[in-house]
Scaffold this active site. Structure first.
Site, mmCIF file in Angstrom:
data_model
loop_
_atom_site.group_PDB
_atom_site.id
_atom_site.type_symbol
_atom_site.label_atom_id
_atom_site.label_comp_id
_atom_site.label_asym_id
_atom_site.label_seq_id
_atom_site.Cartn_x
_atom_site.Cartn_y
_atom_site.Cartn_z
ATOM 1 N N HIS A 224 -6.642 -4.508 -25.335
ATOM 2 C CA HIS A 224 -6.466 -5.437 -24.312
ATOM 3 C C HIS A 224 -7.845 -5.684 -23.363
ATOM 4 C CE1 HIS A 224 -5.890 -1.692 -21.841
ATOM 5 N NE2 HIS A 224 -6.287 -2.733 -20.739
ATOM 6 N N ARG A 291 -3.898 13.589 -21.989
ATOM 7 C CA ARG A 291 -5.005 12.606 -21.270
ATOM 8 C C ARG A 291 -4.326 12.140 -20.066
ATOM 9 N NH1 ARG A 291 -7.307 7.498 -21.768
ATOM 10 N NH2 ARG A 291 -9.441 7.616 -21.271
HETATM 11 C C1 LIG Z 1 -2.220 -6.253 -11.726
HETATM 12 C C2 LIG Z 1 -1.706 -5.791 -12.791
HETATM 13 C C3 LIG Z 1 -2.854 -5.737 -14.006
HETATM 14 C C4 LIG Z 1 -1.964 -5.165 -15.068
HETATM 15 C C5 LIG Z 1 -0.641 -5.557 -14.828
HETATM 16 C C6 LIG Z 1 -0.581 -5.494 -13.492
HETATM 17 O O1 LIG Z 1 0.502 -5.993 -12.669
HETATM 18 C C7 LIG Z 1 -0.352 -3.957 -13.030
HETATM 19 C C8 LIG Z 1 -0.940 -3.030 -14.162
HETATM 20 C C9 LIG Z 1 -2.155 -3.489 -14.983
HETATM 21 C C10 LIG Z 1 -2.021 -3.032 -16.500
HETATM 22 C C11 LIG Z 1 -2.601 -1.518 -16.420
HETATM 23 C C12 LIG Z 1 -2.614 -1.236 -18.187
HETATM 24 C C13 LIG Z 1 -3.134 -2.293 -19.062
HETATM 25 C C14 LIG Z 1 -2.552 -3.619 -18.718
HETATM 26 C C15 LIG Z 1 -2.808 -4.877 -19.611
HETATM 27 C C16 LIG Z 1 -1.031 -3.541 -18.454
HETATM 28 O O2 LIG Z 1 -0.283 -3.788 -19.340
HETATM 29 O O3 LIG Z 1 -0.843 -3.494 -17.289
HETATM 30 C C17 LIG Z 1 -2.918 -4.139 -17.117
HETATM 31 C C18 LIG Z 1 -2.572 -5.333 -16.693
HETATM 32 C C19 LIG Z 1 -3.529 -6.359 -16.709
HETATM 33 O O4 LIG Z 1 -4.839 -6.138 -16.392
HETATM 34 O O5 LIG Z 1 -3.226 -7.463 -16.961
HETATM 35 O O1 LIG Z 2 -6.604 5.068 -19.972
HETATM 36 C C1 LIG Z 2 -7.659 4.670 -20.311
HETATM 37 O O2 LIG Z 2 -8.760 5.001 -20.481
HETATM 38 C C2 LIG Z 2 -7.533 2.959 -20.217
HETATM 39 C C3 LIG Z 2 -6.597 2.526 -19.328
HETATM 40 C C4 LIG Z 2 -6.619 0.958 -19.109
HETATM 41 O O3 LIG Z 2 -7.233 0.370 -19.671
HETATM 42 C C5 LIG Z 2 -5.893 0.320 -17.889
HETATM 43 O O4 LIG Z 2 -5.427 1.129 -17.086
HETATM 44 O O5 LIG Z 2 -6.074 -0.885 -17.807
HETATM 45 FE FE LIG Z 3 -7.368 -1.831 -19.270
#
Ligand SMILES: C=C1C[C@]23C[C@@]1(O)CC[C@H]2[C@@]12CCC[C@@](C)(C(=O)O1)[C@H]2[C@@H]3C(=O)O
Ligand SMILES: O=C(O)CCC(=O)C(=O)O
Ligand SMILES: [Fe+2]
Length: 365
Positions: A224, A291
């Protein structure tokens, strides 16, 4: 369109079943977690030995180095960043104490279908037909309510540590933002919302990847880009983060003691009119080690429309994106995932090549 980040997902609630999550006791990889092609590196050339730049923030040339890393990689690691090692240890311990709670307890703080904050699967899970070997906890605003649900008698330590961590991260974010924008000749006058301290909004994401019996067939967090301006990531000593590099495939970002990983998100890609690519990344898992990572996803205030900085726009560099607020973008991403960037795009690049950040048709998952 939502005007607050906390409303970003209201139009597109996600009914994920967070009960899938008790991964610690699983001895064999269930089929629902078995991904194909995890260890393939389709565009990878095994002779390429490039590695993600590591930048010492006290280097007098830090801004140029940061600018170059943002342009050519969309990701870099920083050392001498000023975040105390003890605070990194504390946030890691806070994450450990959360994820080691019994599943039933963690589920008391489950993220609601239309909410931003709380415990559960990754938001992007709904775009994949396999489950990720992952559990996460998002803090947006005060974590107090969720912390009380998790530790009714003893929630203050978690709140104190996360608050202190966010305070320090906010200062570092401010510094990094101006190193990145400064490298493009952009000043505070050019980005009026970012003129004074504390102007960022941020989500704090605790990520947990339990040890996995078959790491080669499991996915921690699928490929992503982040929706943020940029993300500051702390990873513990267990390797797993990989970034996608054109011509080289997946490149591991090794954990360096005390270092932090900075990656460009979609909003900075937009703000820089495509000069900085938002890097595609993913996390893999380990056979024996748990991790943990902590991401500080840094964005603009919710109601500020982000568009290419006028200084970077002229007749030969037309604006590539229309203005979009963080909450609107999160909403678009929640609906369309990797197509979100192309949905806010105004025109195709002049050279006719596909934008590195336009993942339409390209497998990012
Ligand atoms: C502000 C945000 C970005 C995020 C979605 C969220 O609401 C909170 C979590 C963020 C995260 C972290 C993991 C990867 C990601 C793609 C996800 O599923 O949740 C990102 C979201 C993002 O950056 O779009
Ligand atoms: O765990 C990681 O190294 C990646 C986490 C990440 O991609 C995220 O929080 O958006
Ligand atoms: Fe990320």
């Amino acid at each position: 369109m939502p005007s607050r980040i906390s409303d970003a997902f209201k139009a597109h609630p996600l009914h994920l079943n967070h009960k899938h999550l008790d991964l610690n006791s699983v001895q064999e990889l269930p089929d629902s977690y078995a991904w194909t092609g995890v260890d393939e590196n389709p565009s990878g050339d095994s002779l390429i030995t490039e590695s993600v730049p590591v930048i010492d923030l006290t280097d007098p040339h830090a801004s140029e180095l940061v600018g170059h890393a943002c342009k050519s990689w969309g990701v870099f690691q920083v050392t001498n960043h000023g975040i105390p090692g003890s605070l990194l240890d504390d946030i890691e311990s806070a994450g450990r104490s959360l994820f080691s709670l019994p599943a039933q307890q963690k589920l008391k703080a489950a993220r609601s279908p239309d909410g931003v904050a709380g415990y559960g699967l990754a938001r992007i899970s709904s775009f994949f037909n396999k489950l990720m070997w992952y559990e996460g906890f998002t803090i947006f605003g005060s974590p107090l309510e969720h912390a009380r649900q998790l530790w009714p008698q003893d929630y203050t330590k978690f709140c104190d540590v996360t608050e202190e961590f966010e305070k320090e991260m906010n200062q570092l974010a401010e510094r990094l933002m101006w190193l990145m924008l400064g490298s493009l000749g952009i000043t505070k006058e050019d980005v009026n919302w970012a003129g004074s301290k504390g102007d960022f909004k941020a989500a704090l994401q605790l990520n947990s990847y339990p040890a996995c019996p078959e790491p080669d067939r499991a996915m921690g967090l699928a490929a992503h880009t982040d929706s943020s301006l940029f993300t500051i990531l702390y990873q513990n000593t267990v390797s797993g983060l990989q970034v996608q590099r054109e011509g080289a495939g997946w490149i591991t970002v090794p954990p360096l003691p005390g270092a932090l990983v900075i990656n460009v998100g979609d909003l900075l890609h937009i703000l820089s009119n495509g000069v900085f690519p938002s890097v595609v990344h993913r996390a893999l898992v380990n056979r024996t080690k748990h991790r943990l990572s902590v991401a500080y996803l840094c964005g603009p205030p919710a109601s500020v429309p982000i568009s290419p900085v006028p200084k970077l726009v002229d007749s030969s560099h037309p604006p590539l994106y229309r203005p979009v607020t963080w909450s609107e973008y999160l909403c678009t991403k929640a609906k369309h995932f990797d197509k979100a960037l192309s949905l806010v795009r105004l025109c195709m690049p002049r050279n006719g090549f596909i934008d590195v950040n336009d993942h339409n048709g390209v497998k990012v998952g």
